[in-house]
Design an enzyme around this catalytic site. Structure first.
Site, PDB file in Angstrom:
ATOM      1  N   CYS A 175       0.903  -1.127   0.156  1.00  0.00           N
ATOM      2  CA  CYS A 175       0.123  -0.030  -0.114  1.00  0.00           C
ATOM      3  C   CYS A 175       0.992   1.292  -0.014  1.00  0.00           C
ATOM      4  O   CYS A 175       0.250   2.449  -0.268  1.00  0.00           O
ATOM      5  CB  CYS A 175      -0.925   0.051   1.147  1.00  0.00           C
ATOM      6  SG  CYS A 175       0.040  -0.056   2.697  1.00  0.00           S
ATOM      7  N   LYS A 176       2.125   1.023   0.143  1.00  0.00           N
ATOM      8  CA  LYS A 176       2.826   2.345   0.404  1.00  0.00           C
ATOM      9  C   LYS A 176       3.015   3.153  -0.936  1.00  0.00           C
ATOM     10  O   LYS A 176       3.073   2.590  -2.025  1.00  0.00           O
ATOM     11  CB  LYS A 176       4.583   1.874   0.600  1.00  0.00           C
ATOM     12  CG  LYS A 176       4.732   1.641   2.030  1.00  0.00           C
ATOM     13  CD  LYS A 176       6.028   1.351   2.526  1.00  0.00           C
ATOM     14  CE  LYS A 176       6.067   0.957   3.931  1.00  0.00           C
ATOM     15  NZ  LYS A 176       6.033   2.046   4.714  1.00  0.00           N
TER      16      LYS A 176
ATOM     17  N   ASP B 139       9.674  -0.874  13.502  1.00  0.00           N
ATOM     18  CA  ASP B 139      10.355   0.487  13.352  1.00  0.00           C
ATOM     19  C   ASP B 139      11.198   0.930  14.353  1.00  0.00           C
ATOM     20  O   ASP B 139      12.350   1.656  14.313  1.00  0.00           O
ATOM     21  CB  ASP B 139       9.401   1.607  12.790  1.00  0.00           C
ATOM     22  CG  ASP B 139       8.718   1.531  11.400  1.00  0.00           C
ATOM     23  OD1 ASP B 139       9.540   0.899  10.387  1.00  0.00           O
ATOM     24  OD2 ASP B 139       7.819   2.003  10.972  1.00  0.00           O
TER      25      ASP B 139
ATOM     26  N   GLY C  26      -5.243   1.848  23.890  1.00  0.00           N
ATOM     27  CA  GLY C  26      -6.167   2.544  23.173  1.00  0.00           C
ATOM     28  C   GLY C  26      -5.982   2.480  21.689  1.00  0.00           C
ATOM     29  O   GLY C  26      -5.288   1.500  21.223  1.00  0.00           O
ATOM     30  N   GLY C  27      -6.648   3.344  20.875  1.00  0.00           N
ATOM     31  CA  GLY C  27      -6.513   3.337  19.616  1.00  0.00           C
ATOM     32  C   GLY C  27      -7.671   4.084  19.025  1.00  0.00           C
ATOM     33  O   GLY C  27      -8.506   4.887  19.622  1.00  0.00           O
ATOM     34  N   GLN C  28      -8.058   3.546  17.504  1.00  0.00           N
ATOM     35  CA  GLN C  28      -9.165   4.083  16.869  1.00  0.00           C
ATOM     36  C   GLN C  28      -9.730   3.020  16.052  1.00  0.00           C
ATOM     37  O   GLN C  28      -8.901   2.301  15.408  1.00  0.00           O
ATOM     38  CB  GLN C  28      -8.682   5.273  16.168  1.00  0.00           C
ATOM     39  CG  GLN C  28      -9.650   5.925  15.083  1.00  0.00           C
ATOM     40  CD  GLN C  28     -10.661   7.035  16.198  1.00  0.00           C
ATOM     41  OE1 GLN C  28     -11.071   6.377  16.994  1.00  0.00           O
ATOM     42  NE2 GLN C  28     -10.778   7.998  15.504  1.00  0.00           N
ATOM     43  N   THR C  29     -10.903   2.858  15.951  1.00  0.00           N
ATOM     44  CA  THR C  29     -11.685   1.959  15.000  1.00  0.00           C
ATOM     45  C   THR C  29     -12.691   2.574  14.233  1.00  0.00           C
ATOM     46  O   THR C  29     -13.374   3.236  14.793  1.00  0.00           O
ATOM     47  CB  THR C  29     -12.132   0.770  15.865  1.00  0.00           C
ATOM     48  OG1 THR C  29     -11.222   0.409  16.638  1.00  0.00           O
ATOM     49  CG2 THR C  29     -12.836  -0.183  14.878  1.00  0.00           C
TER      50      THR C  29
ATOM     51  N   ASP D 185       2.347   2.957  11.718  1.00  0.00           N
ATOM     52  CA  ASP D 185       2.206   2.288  10.626  1.00  0.00           C
ATOM     53  C   ASP D 185       1.033   1.372  10.425  1.00  0.00           C
ATOM     54  O   ASP D 185       0.500   1.161  11.542  1.00  0.00           O
ATOM     55  CB  ASP D 185       3.364   1.104  10.512  1.00  0.00           C
ATOM     56  CG  ASP D 185       3.949   1.010   8.929  1.00  0.00           C
ATOM     57  OD1 ASP D 185       3.429   0.798   8.116  1.00  0.00           O
ATOM     58  OD2 ASP D 185       5.022   0.339   8.859  1.00  0.00           O
TER      59      ASP D 185
END
Length: 392
Positions: free
Chosen positions: A31-32, A110, A161-164, A87
């Site tokens: 996808c980069k 990374d 945590g994070g995001q969905t 990433d």
């Protein structure tokens, strides 16, 4: 990590035709955005980058940012630095649990490329495809999350945590953050003439996962069936999956032991692209020359049979959660390769000396006829573990 049974959708009350990889048109770190395009897009961010640093702490502490594997930001107090990376990737294998592990390992890689072995915190970023049925979503996404969580725990960290979000494609990624003293990370800019290049995972993962999907596509399978068997493909696929899910943490620790001068991880730009990017960052006038390409068994032959459509022999084939490319003093490199195979690091894994650092103009190249090192699959001799959460 032991080999797992092949993912069976029916064990999770899903249709037997379910394939996670169908919920994204691109695969893994394929996808980069191309490197040259990326550099142009980021130019405006780079303009004031180092001016701000000089106003903040001058040249007292190292700083790293736009265009590299991680950002290294000096903190205002205590002589510490924030080391952080983010990433994400698209599904590259059909096993949701392993895909979660791979996504986590890819984020952490990374940090490991900087010689950082301890991660203080992780966030998880998930895009849930709106093309999944409710049943598919409720069965598959928890497996992905569990895989990500288990890999984070193996790395000695946790997801806080994070995001969905909903998205047309499944997207898997995260953020890895740690606070370090200067001796806990290795700036990737100190290669010197006479160093050698060491690679810690074989190439060819993208080829392996692609041809595994071709087993269900007769017109594509017919192009390669004379150079590879179905068993070869299954073994290469399993080996690729295990390699992608394996953390580069041991290699990161050994970078300190054996006085590494610079490193990067091999992902979406292929080994040559990442070698070129690393070469550009060097303080000394050096160039990298790659003589050897360690490749998953039979994948070089497959690539050639396809007219090198994957770019494997040219070093442009994307890898997902690939190995570290490390610049080591010549006298230390063989000891590094021997040490990383030691049973005290679990199963022990190979590393290869693949090239040299010579005086030059901060470029990297692969010689015209590199030696292909066929890397036999380790999975053939390992125990098989059942898939967690499956019903019999």
């Amino acid at each position: 990590m032991s080999v797992r049974e092949s993912f069976n959708p029916e064990s999770y009350e899903l249709d037997k035709s379910f394939r996670l990889t169908r919920f994204a048109e691109l695969k893994g770190t394929g996808c980069k955005v191309p490197q040259d395009v990326l550099q142009k897009l980021l130019e405006s961010l780079q303009e004031n980058h180092f001016q701000e640093d000089e106003q903040f702490l001058g040249a007292v502490m190292p700083r790293l940012g736009i265009g590299m594997d991680t950002c290294v930001i000096p903190l205002r107090h205590g002589g510490l630095s924030l080391v952080q990376t983010t990433d994400y990737i698209y599904p590259i294998v059909d096993d949701p649990y392993m895909m979660g592990r791979i996504a986590c390992a890819n984020v952490l890689s990374d940090l490991y490329a900087m010689g950082v072995t301890e991660c203080d915190n992780m966030l998880m970023l998930l895009g849930v495809s709106n093309k999944l049925t409710d049943r598919e979503r409720d069965k598959v996404m928890p497996l992905i999350i569990q895989g990500f969580k288990d890999a984070a725990e193996e790395a000695g960290t946790s997801v806080t945590g994070g995001q969905t979000v909903l998205n047309p494609w499944v997207v898997l990624g995260g953020v890895a953050t740690t606070v370090c003293q200067p001796n806990e990370f290795i700036m990737p800019d100190n290669a010197v003439p006479g160093d050698v290049l060491v690679l810690t995972k074989p190439l060819g993962t993208q080829v392996a996962v692609a041809v595994h999907q071709w087993l269900d596509i007769p017109e594509k399978w017919n192009k390669i069936k004379l150079v590879v068997t179905q068993e070869d493909v299954e073994l290469a696929y399993q080996e690729a999956m295990m390699n992608m899910a394996r953390l580069n943490r041991t290699a990161a620790g050994l970078m300190h032991t054996f006085n590494a001068h610079a490193a990067t991880d091999i992902t979406g730009f292929g080994i040559l692209g990442h070698a070129q990017n690393l070469a550009k960052q060097q303080r000394n006038e050096v160039s990298f020359v790659i003589h050897n390409l360690p490749v998953l068994a039979k994948m070089a032959a497959v690539s050639k049979a396809c007219g090198n459509m994957f770019g494997l022999m040219h070093g442009s084939c994307p890898e997902t959660s690939g190995g570290l490319l490390i610049c080591l003093p010549r006298e230390q490199a063989a000891r590094f390769c021997a040490e990383i195979k030691s049973p005290k690091y679990g199963e022990g894994h190979q590393a290869w000396i693949i090239g040299i650092v010579e005086k030059g103009n901060r470029t990297a190249r692969i010689i015209d006829k590199p030696r292909i090192i066929e890397v036999a699959p380790q999975v053939a001799s390992q125990n098989v573990n059942p898939t967690p959460g499956a019903t019999s």
